[in-house]
Design a protein around this motif. Structure first.
Motif, PDB file in Angstrom:
ATOM      1  N   LEU A   9       0.805  -1.226   0.000  1.00  0.00           N
ATOM      2  CA  LEU A   9       0.000   0.000   0.000  1.00  0.00           C
ATOM      3  C   LEU A   9       0.835   1.272   0.000  1.00  0.00           C
ATOM      4  N   THR A  10       0.464   2.187  -0.870  1.00  0.00           N
ATOM      5  CA  THR A  10       0.973   3.554  -0.782  1.00  0.00           C
ATOM      6  C   THR A  10       0.376   4.197   0.469  1.00  0.00           C
ATOM      7  N   CYS A  11       1.215   4.868   1.265  1.00  0.00           N
ATOM      8  CA  CYS A  11       0.779   5.387   2.558  1.00  0.00           C
ATOM      9  C   CYS A  11       1.252   6.814   2.784  1.00  0.00           C
ATOM     10  N   CYS A  12       0.548   7.507   3.657  1.00  0.00           N
ATOM     11  CA  CYS A  12       1.083   8.710   4.268  1.00  0.00           C
ATOM     12  C   CYS A  12       1.708   8.279   5.590  1.00  0.00           C
ATOM     13  N   LYS A  13       3.018   8.330   5.675  1.00  0.00           N
ATOM     14  CA  LYS A  13       3.725   7.931   6.892  1.00  0.00           C
ATOM     15  C   LYS A  13       3.620   9.044   7.923  1.00  0.00           C
ATOM     16  N   ILE A  14       3.023   8.752   9.062  1.00  0.00           N
ATOM     17  CA  ILE A  14       2.869   9.730  10.134  1.00  0.00           C
ATOM     18  C   ILE A  14       4.213   9.922  10.838  1.00  0.00           C
ATOM     19  N   ALA A  15       4.502  11.161  11.220  1.00  0.00           N
ATOM     20  CA  ALA A  15       5.810  11.495  11.823  1.00  0.00           C
ATOM     21  C   ALA A  15       5.840  11.105  13.302  1.00  0.00           C
ATOM     22  N   ALA A  16       5.679   9.810  13.583  1.00  0.00           N
ATOM     23  CA  ALA A  16       5.548   9.347  14.967  1.00  0.00           C
ATOM     24  C   ALA A  16       6.817   9.564  15.779  1.00  0.00           C
ATOM     25  N   ASN A  17       7.986   9.278  15.206  1.00  0.00           N
ATOM     26  CA  ASN A  17       9.234   9.452  15.965  1.00  0.00           C
ATOM     27  C   ASN A  17       9.445  10.901  16.363  1.00  0.00           C
ATOM     28  N   GLU A  18       9.180  11.810  15.423  1.00  0.00           N
ATOM     29  CA  GLU A  18       9.330  13.238  15.716  1.00  0.00           C
ATOM     30  C   GLU A  18       8.338  13.667  16.798  1.00  0.00           C
ATOM     31  N   ARG A  36       2.679  20.661  15.740  1.00  0.00           N
ATOM     32  CA  ARG A  36       2.210  19.726  14.711  1.00  0.00           C
ATOM     33  C   ARG A  36       3.371  19.261  13.828  1.00  0.00           C
ATOM     34  N   PHE A  37       3.260  18.001  13.371  1.00  0.00           N
ATOM     35  CA  PHE A  37       4.302  17.416  12.547  1.00  0.00           C
ATOM     36  C   PHE A  37       3.673  16.750  11.328  1.00  0.00           C
ATOM     37  N   ALA A  38       4.115  17.185  10.141  1.00  0.00           N
ATOM     38  CA  ALA A  38       3.611  16.615   8.893  1.00  0.00           C
ATOM     39  C   ALA A  38       4.369  15.330   8.564  1.00  0.00           C
ATOM     40  N   GLY A  39       3.701  14.422   7.871  1.00  0.00           N
ATOM     41  CA  GLY A  39       4.322  13.169   7.466  1.00  0.00           C
ATOM     42  C   GLY A  39       4.858  13.245   6.047  1.00  0.00           C
ATOM     43  N   GLU A  40       4.901  12.098   5.380  1.00  0.00           N
ATOM     44  CA  GLU A  40       5.364  12.042   3.997  1.00  0.00           C
ATOM     45  C   GLU A  40       4.673  10.895   3.284  1.00  0.00           C
ATOM     46  N   VAL A  41       4.508  11.038   1.964  1.00  0.00           N
ATOM     47  CA  VAL A  41       3.880   9.987   1.167  1.00  0.00           C
ATOM     48  C   VAL A  41       4.939   8.956   0.792  1.00  0.00           C
ATOM     49  N   ILE A  42       4.650   7.689   1.083  1.00  0.00           N
ATOM     50  CA  ILE A  42       5.505   6.564   0.703  1.00  0.00           C
ATOM     51  C   ILE A  42       4.805   5.840  -0.438  1.00  0.00           C
ATOM     52  N   GLU A  43       5.387   5.938  -1.623  1.00  0.00           N
ATOM     53  CA  GLU A  43       4.744   5.375  -2.819  1.00  0.00           C
ATOM     54  C   GLU A  43       5.061   3.892  -2.968  1.00  0.00           C
ATOM     55  N   ARG A  44       4.006   3.109  -3.167  1.00  0.00           N
ATOM     56  CA  ARG A  44       4.168   1.668  -3.418  1.00  0.00           C
ATOM     57  C   ARG A  44       3.265   1.250  -4.582  1.00  0.00           C
ATOM     58  N   GLU A  45       3.038  -0.069  -4.689  1.00  0.00           N
ATOM     59  CA  GLU A  45       2.382  -0.583  -5.898  1.00  0.00           C
ATOM     60  C   GLU A  45       0.864  -0.487  -5.908  1.00  0.00           C
TER      61      GLU A  45
END
Length: 333
Positions: free
Chosen positions: A282-291, A316-325
């Motif tokens: 799955l393509t996901c928005c990775k939440i910035a949990a560590n930050e 507030r902390f923005a995440g990033e899109v992780i592109e998958r298949e």
């Protein structure tokens, strides 16, 4: 082995063992031989003082209480779980101890104050500042994680408006113009993430004058029925509030013979192990949990030092899109 058992074994009082372990010397004397015997027995048995009892007596308290609305830590989700791992690691490195408290009625009534003295509190997933009334009245320093805070607290949150905007912009760049959103289950309706992701979805479509696909609101409908609803409206992409919904979407697509991503793209939130191993991944928005965890630790340590610090402030902390298949350009008409 308990402190009392060690005392009985050595034929001394529990207070003598306690004072030796805490290095007390004022108005107290124990001969070197007795001190050595106590320390040797402690080392041999692996005894460690109870941090709660120690915090009750200590002048400089280093005990942090983590307060949860559910007895099941899984209920808090992977974002909070990973953030707490990072926060506790940093707190431990800085000499703090901590314990977990569970209050199943916190969302019906409010979060109670711990029954013993603590230096501060970390409270995940607060959905209403009114739930913090007793803690605010008690003037206990606190930080909320992935939730809202009251007037005396500080909040560390995922930047959901930014996250949903990133996801929508990503699909838009791929060429999708008919994008559906499957929202959170009813239990999450009042959580800021559910509210802000839905509003961000609508704002994006309205700003670009794209059609709103019916079915985006909170609904008790099974995912399979929601899938049919949005497919009847020719949706070429589905964004889901959480991974569990995305997994059901993939299963329903497979059962209906809809190919992902050739006929339908699917995106979800949070980059868990399971998201990497679905078919397709799955393509996901990775939440910035560590930050978020790092900031939670920084804030609660700052508020322990100065309870007036960072009142009512939100980080507030923005995440990033992780592109998958699971995503691709939409099928050609």
């Amino acid at each position: 082995m308990t402190l009392a058992e060690i005392a009985r074994e050595l034929k001394v009082s529990p207070s003598t063992v306690s004072r030796v372990l805490n290095g007390y010397s004022k108005n107290f004397g124990a001969n070197p031989e007795m001190r050595a015997r106590i320390l040797e027995m402690v080392e041999k048995t692996g005894y460690r003082p109870n941090p709660v009892f120690r915090s009750i007596r200590a002048k400089k308290n280093r005990q942090i209480a983590f307060s949860f609305y559910s007895r099941s830590l899984r209920q808090n989700g992977e974002t909070v779980d990973r953030a707490l791992d990072e926060a506790t690691r940093i707190l431990e490195e800085n000499g703090f101890t901590f314990h977990y408290l569970f209050h199943p009625r916190a969302r019906v009534e409010c979060y109670p104050v711990p029954e013993w003295k603590v230096a501060g509190m970390v409270i995940p997933d607060v959905i209403d500042p009114a739930m913090l009334r007793l803690i605010e009245e008690h003037r206990c320093p606190y930080v909320t994680l992935n939730g809202v805070c009251g007037e005396a607290g500080s909040a560390v949150m995922s930047d959901e408006p930014a996250n949903i905007r990133m996801v929508m912009e990503y699909l838009y760049r791929l060429g999708h113009r008919r994008i559906a959103y499957l929202n959170s289950p009813p239990v999450m309706e009042r959580h800021h993430s559910g509210i802000e992701r839905e509003q961000g979805y609508l704002d994006f479509l309205n700003a670009r004058r794209l059609p709103v696909i019916d079915g985006y609101g909170i609904t008790p409908l099974p995912v399979a029925e929601q899938f049919e609803l949005v497919r009847r409206q020719s949706a070429t992409a589905i964004v889901t509030f959480q991974l569990e919904i995305a997994v059901e979407v993939l299963e329903t697509a497979w059962r209906r013979g809809v190919k992902v991503p050739q006929e339908l793209s699917v995106v979800t939130f949070d980059d868990s192990w399971h998201a990497r191993h679905t078919i397709p991944p799955l393509t996901c928005c990775k939440i910035a949990a560590n930050e978020m965890g790092k900031e939670t630790a920084r804030l609660i340590m700052a508020k322990v030092a100065d309870p007036e610090a960072y009142k009512t402030e939100m980080f507030r902390f923005a995440g990033e899109v992780i592109e998958r298949e699971s995503t691709a350009p939409p099928p050609k008409a």
